[in-house]
Design an enzyme around this catalytic site. Structure first.
Site, PDB file in Angstrom:
ATOM      1  N   CYS A 118       0.826  -1.200   0.000  1.00  0.00           N
ATOM      2  CA  CYS A 118       0.000   0.000   0.000  1.00  0.00           C
ATOM      3  C   CYS A 118       0.868   1.261   0.000  1.00  0.00           C
ATOM      4  O   CYS A 118       1.903   1.309   0.648  1.00  0.00           O
ATOM      5  CB  CYS A 118      -0.873   0.040   1.250  1.00  0.00           C
ATOM      6  SG  CYS A 118      -1.825  -1.447   1.474  1.00  0.00           S
ATOM      7  N   ARG A 147       5.110   0.581  -6.186  1.00  0.00           N
ATOM      8  CA  ARG A 147       5.074  -0.268  -4.991  1.00  0.00           C
ATOM      9  C   ARG A 147       4.214  -1.506  -5.211  1.00  0.00           C
ATOM     10  O   ARG A 147       4.303  -2.460  -4.446  1.00  0.00           O
ATOM     11  CB  ARG A 147       4.510   0.529  -3.798  1.00  0.00           C
ATOM     12  CG  ARG A 147       5.440   1.627  -3.326  1.00  0.00           C
ATOM     13  CD  ARG A 147       4.770   2.460  -2.264  1.00  0.00           C
ATOM     14  NE  ARG A 147       4.586   1.728  -1.027  1.00  0.00           N
ATOM     15  CZ  ARG A 147       5.403   1.794   0.013  1.00  0.00           C
ATOM     16  NH1 ARG A 147       6.458   2.551  -0.054  1.00  0.00           N
ATOM     17  NH2 ARG A 147       5.163   1.114   1.104  1.00  0.00           N
ATOM     18  N   TRP A 203      -2.743  -2.842  -1.643  1.00  0.00           N
ATOM     19  CA  TRP A 203      -2.245  -4.176  -1.992  1.00  0.00           C
ATOM     20  C   TRP A 203      -2.941  -5.099  -0.993  1.00  0.00           C
ATOM     21  O   TRP A 203      -2.620  -5.091   0.192  1.00  0.00           O
ATOM     22  CB  TRP A 203      -0.727  -4.199  -1.835  1.00  0.00           C
ATOM     23  CG  TRP A 203      -0.058  -5.416  -2.360  1.00  0.00           C
ATOM     24  CD1 TRP A 203       0.348  -5.650  -3.656  1.00  0.00           C
ATOM     25  CD2 TRP A 203       0.350  -6.577  -1.615  1.00  0.00           C
ATOM     26  NE1 TRP A 203       0.955  -6.872  -3.746  1.00  0.00           N
ATOM     27  CE2 TRP A 203       0.964  -7.463  -2.520  1.00  0.00           C
ATOM     28  CE3 TRP A 203       0.234  -6.957  -0.277  1.00  0.00           C
ATOM     29  CZ2 TRP A 203       1.472  -8.694  -2.126  1.00  0.00           C
ATOM     30  CZ3 TRP A 203       0.738  -8.186   0.111  1.00  0.00           C
ATOM     31  CH2 TRP A 203       1.353  -9.037  -0.813  1.00  0.00           C
ATOM     32  N   ASN A 255      -1.586   1.977   5.861  1.00  0.00           N
ATOM     33  CA  ASN A 255      -0.644   0.970   5.385  1.00  0.00           C
ATOM     34  C   ASN A 255      -0.205   0.190   6.619  1.00  0.00           C
ATOM     35  O   ASN A 255       0.186   0.785   7.617  1.00  0.00           O
ATOM     36  CB  ASN A 255       0.559   1.668   4.728  1.00  0.00           C
ATOM     37  CG  ASN A 255       1.535   0.691   4.125  1.00  0.00           C
ATOM     38  OD1 ASN A 255       1.248  -0.499   4.053  1.00  0.00           O
ATOM     39  ND2 ASN A 255       2.679   1.187   3.699  1.00  0.00           N
ATOM     40  N   GLY A 256      -0.305  -1.144   6.574  1.00  0.00           N
ATOM     41  CA  GLY A 256       0.080  -1.960   7.730  1.00  0.00           C
ATOM     42  C   GLY A 256      -0.996  -2.992   8.015  1.00  0.00           C
ATOM     43  O   GLY A 256      -1.890  -3.215   7.180  1.00  0.00           O
ATOM     44  N   GLU A 292      19.213 -15.904  -8.337  1.00  0.00           N
ATOM     45  CA  GLU A 292      18.753 -14.557  -8.691  1.00  0.00           C
ATOM     46  C   GLU A 292      18.275 -14.523 -10.152  1.00  0.00           C
ATOM     47  O   GLU A 292      17.262 -13.891 -10.467  1.00  0.00           O
ATOM     48  CB  GLU A 292      19.889 -13.545  -8.445  1.00  0.00           C
ATOM     49  CG  GLU A 292      19.605 -12.115  -8.844  1.00  0.00           C
ATOM     50  CD  GLU A 292      18.411 -11.474  -8.119  1.00  0.00           C
ATOM     51  OE1 GLU A 292      17.874 -12.055  -7.162  1.00  0.00           O
ATOM     52  OE2 GLU A 292      17.995 -10.391  -8.566  1.00  0.00           O
ATOM     53  N   LYS A 323      14.543 -13.448 -11.233  1.00  0.00           N
ATOM     54  CA  LYS A 323      14.240 -12.383 -12.203  1.00  0.00           C
ATOM     55  C   LYS A 323      13.342 -12.920 -13.306  1.00  0.00           C
ATOM     56  O   LYS A 323      12.377 -12.278 -13.705  1.00  0.00           O
ATOM     57  CB  LYS A 323      15.521 -11.812 -12.839  1.00  0.00           C
ATOM     58  CG  LYS A 323      16.361 -10.917 -11.979  1.00  0.00           C
ATOM     59  CD  LYS A 323      15.729  -9.596 -11.611  1.00  0.00           C
ATOM     60  CE  LYS A 323      14.985  -9.677 -10.325  1.00  0.00           C
ATOM     61  NZ  LYS A 323      15.589  -9.290  -9.117  1.00  0.00           N
ATOM     62  N   GLU A 328       9.692 -13.559 -11.923  1.00  0.00           N
ATOM     63  CA  GLU A 328       8.890 -12.378 -11.578  1.00  0.00           C
ATOM     64  C   GLU A 328       8.566 -11.521 -12.799  1.00  0.00           C
ATOM     65  O   GLU A 328       7.495 -10.932 -12.868  1.00  0.00           O
ATOM     66  CB  GLU A 328       9.466 -11.562 -10.404  1.00  0.00           C
ATOM     67  CG  GLU A 328      10.856 -11.065 -10.534  1.00  0.00           C
ATOM     68  CD  GLU A 328      11.412 -10.402  -9.256  1.00  0.00           C
ATOM     69  OE1 GLU A 328      10.657 -10.022  -8.354  1.00  0.00           O
ATOM     70  OE2 GLU A 328      12.640 -10.255  -9.187  1.00  0.00           O
ATOM     71  N   HIS A 372      19.734 -35.033  -8.048  1.00  0.00           N
ATOM     72  CA  HIS A 372      18.905 -35.543  -6.953  1.00  0.00           C
ATOM     73  C   HIS A 372      17.461 -35.064  -7.098  1.00  0.00           C
ATOM     74  O   HIS A 372      16.864 -34.568  -6.150  1.00  0.00           O
ATOM     75  CB  HIS A 372      19.485 -35.084  -5.616  1.00  0.00           C
ATOM     76  CG  HIS A 372      20.918 -35.498  -5.443  1.00  0.00           C
ATOM     77  ND1 HIS A 372      21.303 -36.805  -5.266  1.00  0.00           N
ATOM     78  CD2 HIS A 372      22.056 -34.762  -5.476  1.00  0.00           C
ATOM     79  CE1 HIS A 372      22.627 -36.859  -5.162  1.00  0.00           C
ATOM     80  NE2 HIS A 372      23.109 -35.628  -5.296  1.00  0.00           N
ATOM     81  N   LYS A 421       6.923  -3.767  -4.397  1.00  0.00           N
ATOM     82  CA  LYS A 421       8.315  -3.337  -4.280  1.00  0.00           C
ATOM     83  C   LYS A 421       8.809  -3.477  -2.849  1.00  0.00           C
ATOM     84  O   LYS A 421       9.930  -3.882  -2.597  1.00  0.00           O
ATOM     85  CB  LYS A 421       8.423  -1.876  -4.729  1.00  0.00           C
ATOM     86  CG  LYS A 421       9.810  -1.292  -4.655  1.00  0.00           C
ATOM     87  CD  LYS A 421      10.645  -1.830  -5.775  1.00  0.00           C
ATOM     88  CE  LYS A 421      12.090  -1.430  -5.726  1.00  0.00           C
ATOM     89  NZ  LYS A 421      12.922  -2.386  -6.485  1.00  0.00           N
TER      90      LYS A 421
HETATM   91  C1  G6P Z   1      10.145  -7.472  -2.616  1.00  0.00           C
HETATM   92  C2  G6P Z   1      10.690  -6.859  -3.891  1.00  0.00           C
HETATM   93  C3  G6P Z   1      12.041  -7.464  -4.217  1.00  0.00           C
HETATM   94  C4  G6P Z   1      12.991  -7.298  -3.035  1.00  0.00           C
HETATM   95  C5  G6P Z   1      12.394  -7.868  -1.741  1.00  0.00           C
HETATM   96  C6  G6P Z   1      13.223  -7.482  -0.520  1.00  0.00           C
HETATM   97  O1  G6P Z   1       9.839  -8.808  -2.825  1.00  0.00           O
HETATM   98  O2  G6P Z   1       9.792  -7.076  -4.976  1.00  0.00           O
HETATM   99  O3  G6P Z   1      12.584  -6.821  -5.363  1.00  0.00           O
HETATM  100  O4  G6P Z   1      14.189  -7.963  -3.310  1.00  0.00           O
HETATM  101  O5  G6P Z   1      11.087  -7.330  -1.536  1.00  0.00           O
HETATM  102  O6  G6P Z   1      13.168  -6.086  -0.394  1.00  0.00           O
HETATM  103  P1  G6P Z   1      14.233  -5.184   0.353  1.00  0.00           P
HETATM  104  O7  G6P Z   1      13.676  -3.796   0.208  1.00  0.00           O
HETATM  105  O8  G6P Z   1      14.266  -5.650   1.769  1.00  0.00           O
HETATM  106  O9  G6P Z   1      15.542  -5.369  -0.330  1.00  0.00           O
END
Ligand code: G6P
Length: 594
Positions: free
Chosen positions: A2, A27, A71, A97-98, A467, A471, A474, A490, A589
């Protein structure tokens, strides 16, 4: 997650609120809304994108208002569940937000007292409580309502007949942007960059009253002063600058980000190294906590430290770390978090502090909650990262970890001097990959036809494989798994075949021979194989179906160049599949709930 915004001043609030919400789009959200005080409250909200909301909404005439991108956590995305949320009288509106953890109990109690609820949200108890306590002073009513509430919140409260906004914060970010005869409120700096670069970061427990000429903040009933900060980010940095997507722009910024982050260290080295305290004050081990992409940076850091530091390093996913008790004696804790607001990482940091650990934060956001919890903060100098999927902040986190670990390393002086030289060349190596985009686009076209992909790596390139897979999934919605190459026998081998490509990350280190064997085994089982390997490696060219050529670097730096290539691969694959890229479905985000 949010996003919340507020405005009070001389101008019409509604267009400003829409613009601020647009800047918070990154976000991640599923519904949005605005409310403006006009004697009564005019409100418009829906489960749509901001452009659609702005187009459909009636024009409200008023100079004080609030807005929200939601969200969903409690209740599906819908018009009723979208914020702002009203009380029964329609004279109090709240954006939040929260998560309110005791909302059910409060809802039952308020329902018993005659309040009618119109949404499924936990938030709705807040306007009803304020309504219950309201006796002319909005601030006092909000204070009383918050006394009943458990959980996390950043809220802005708007009343029909007031040109003030009441704000409060606990465990969720909230800032106030200072203007001339106007003030702004937001969950995040990029929301207000178009209007001001002067901000106040609220602390947990703060309750504030914001009018166009004044900001009053109280804590436990006493008025307190909060320092004004100048934001270093510019509006331009938070815009696309001609790129089709923020993600692509942010990938292309990486040579500059490496230079900036390293440049910062040369200025601050002495002091920062001394403070972190690795190896000093009887510190014997390092524990890193993080989530998502930042977790992969931390994992890479473990391999760097294993080679250069020879201090035991543990890396924990923050959400998992929080469930168990740990042996933490003589441990330096490092929290890696781009936003500095990830709820699980913050919880882990608090737990580490309670256990007596020295806690260092590596974050990209000045004034973020992580920076306020930590004993010491090292900032990555990546500039604002708007795309939900992280790219440049990951590379900046790696830079901090290289620098930190090299600063403490007792490795051979000549080796360290060589590494330092290579570190300085990394921007041009990354640039080489960016210049070679056309080749990666070809690979992406090929990959886009598949629905399952394995990324395999060994040693320091295992987190890179993870990673790369993150990527790809997502951005392109292709199911991808990052696997330790040696583990593929395995289980994953059962899935190999013509429909399951494998991307092998090959480094010229002590894992090289074993990786070659893995590639042969995979080829023998019919999976298409793409290798990421140093340019000019003929052995790999013969074995793999195709090769993404990577510039030569010392293997310890291979995660940097390999990851940049995998970011581009994910981007162009997602583009080929017509995915939204900057705002993947269901993702946020900054994940500010556990
Ligand atoms: C969310 C974002 C990711 C990020 C993760 C951790 O899932 O979409 O891109 O890596 O949070 O976020 P931070 O702000 O703690 O690095």
């Amino acid at each position: 997650m949010c996003g919340i915004v507020g405005y009070t001043g001389d101008k019409q609030a509604q267009p400003i609120l829409f613009n601020c919400l647009k800047r918070l789009e990154y976000r991640g959200y599923d519904s949005c809304g605005v409310a403006v005080a006009v004697g009564g409250i005019e409100l418009y909200k829906d489960a749509v994108r901001i452009e659609a909301l702005a187009k459909a909404s009636p024009k409200f005439k008023g100079t004080t208002g609030i807005g929200h991108t939601r969200w969903a956590t409690h209740g599906a995305p819908s018009r009723d569940n979208a914020h702002p949320i009203l009380d029964c009288t329609g004279k109090i509106a709240v954006v939040h937000n929260g998560v309110i953890s005791n909302f059910q109990e409060l809802r039952d109690q308020l329902t018993g007292e005659g309040h009618n609820f119109a949404s499924e949200t936990d938030t709705e108890v807040i306007p009803h409580l304020i309504e219950k306590y309201y006796d002319g002073s909005l601030e006092e009513a909000v204070t009383a309502a918050l006394n009943d509430i458990n959980g996390s919140y950043a809220i802005i409260v708007l009343a029909a007949d007031k040109s003030e906004l009441v704000v409060a914060k606990k465990d969720s970010p909230l800032i106030i942007g200072l203007g001339d005869r106007e003030n702004y409120i937001a969950s995040d700096v990029p929301a207000i960059l178009d209007y001001t670069d002067r901000v106040i970061y609220l602390e947990d427990g703060d309750i504030g009253v914001v009018t166009k000429n004044d900001v009053k903040i109280r804590r436990d009933g006493k008025e307190i002063a909060r320092e004004e900060h100048k934001v270093m980010w510019t509006v331009e940095e938070a815009q696309k600058a001609g790129y089709e997507h923020f993600f692509l722009k942010e990938i292309h910024e990486q040579p500059k980000v490496i230079r900036n982050t390293l440049g910062e260290f040369t200025r601050e080295t002495e002091q920062a190294v001394d403070l972190v305290g690795i190896g000093g004050r009887g510190m014997e081990s390092i524990l890193m906590v993080a989530c998502g992409t930042a977790y992969h940076a931390a994992l890479t850091g473990k391999y760097i430290a294993d080679e250069l530091l020879r201090v035991p390093v543990r890396v924990e996913i923050a959400s998992e770390f929080n469930y168990y008790s740990h042996t933490l004696a003589r441990t330096v804790a490092i929290a890696v978090t781009q936003s500095g607001e990830t709820a699980d990482t913050l919880k882990a940091m608090r737990k580490l502090k309670e256990a007596g650990c020295r806690v260092v934060a590596i974050t990209n956001v000045v004034g973020s909650t992580a920076s306020r919890i930590a004993d010491q903060t090292i900032y990555t100098r990546a500039g604002p990262e708007i795309s939900v999927a992280a790219s440049k902040t990951f590379i900046a986190q790696l830079m901090v970890l290289y620098w930190l670990i090299m600063s403490y390393s007792k490795a051979d002086a000549r080796r360290l001097a060589n590494l330092l030289m290579e570190l300085r060349q990394l921007p041009s190596k990354v640039q080489q990959i960016l210049d070679n985009e056309a080749e990666i686009i070809e690979h992406a076209r090929y990959l886009s036809k598949y629905e399952n992909v394995f990324f395999i790596g060994r040693g320091i390139n295992l987190p890179v494989a993870q990673e790369g897979a993150l990527k790809l999934k997502e951005l392109s919605y292709i199911h991808a798994e990052g696997y330790a190459a040696g583990e593929t026998k395995h289980g994953p081998f059962a899935l190999l075949g013509g429909n399951t490509p494998v991307i092998a990350i090959v480094a010229k280190d002590n894992t090289y021979d074993a990786m070659l064997t893995n590639i042969k085994e995979i080829k023998a089982r019919g999976s298409p194989l793409i290798a990421l390997a140093e340019e000019g490696n003929e052995a790999i060219e013969e074995l793999a179906d195709s090769v993404i050529a990577i510039p030569q670097v010392d293997a310890i730096f291979s995660p940097v160049v390999n990851t940049v290539a995998l970011q581009l691969l994910a981007y162009y694959t997602a583009k080929e599949r017509g995915c939204p890229i900057d705002f993947p479905r269901n993702l946020a985000k900054s994940v500010t709930v556990e």
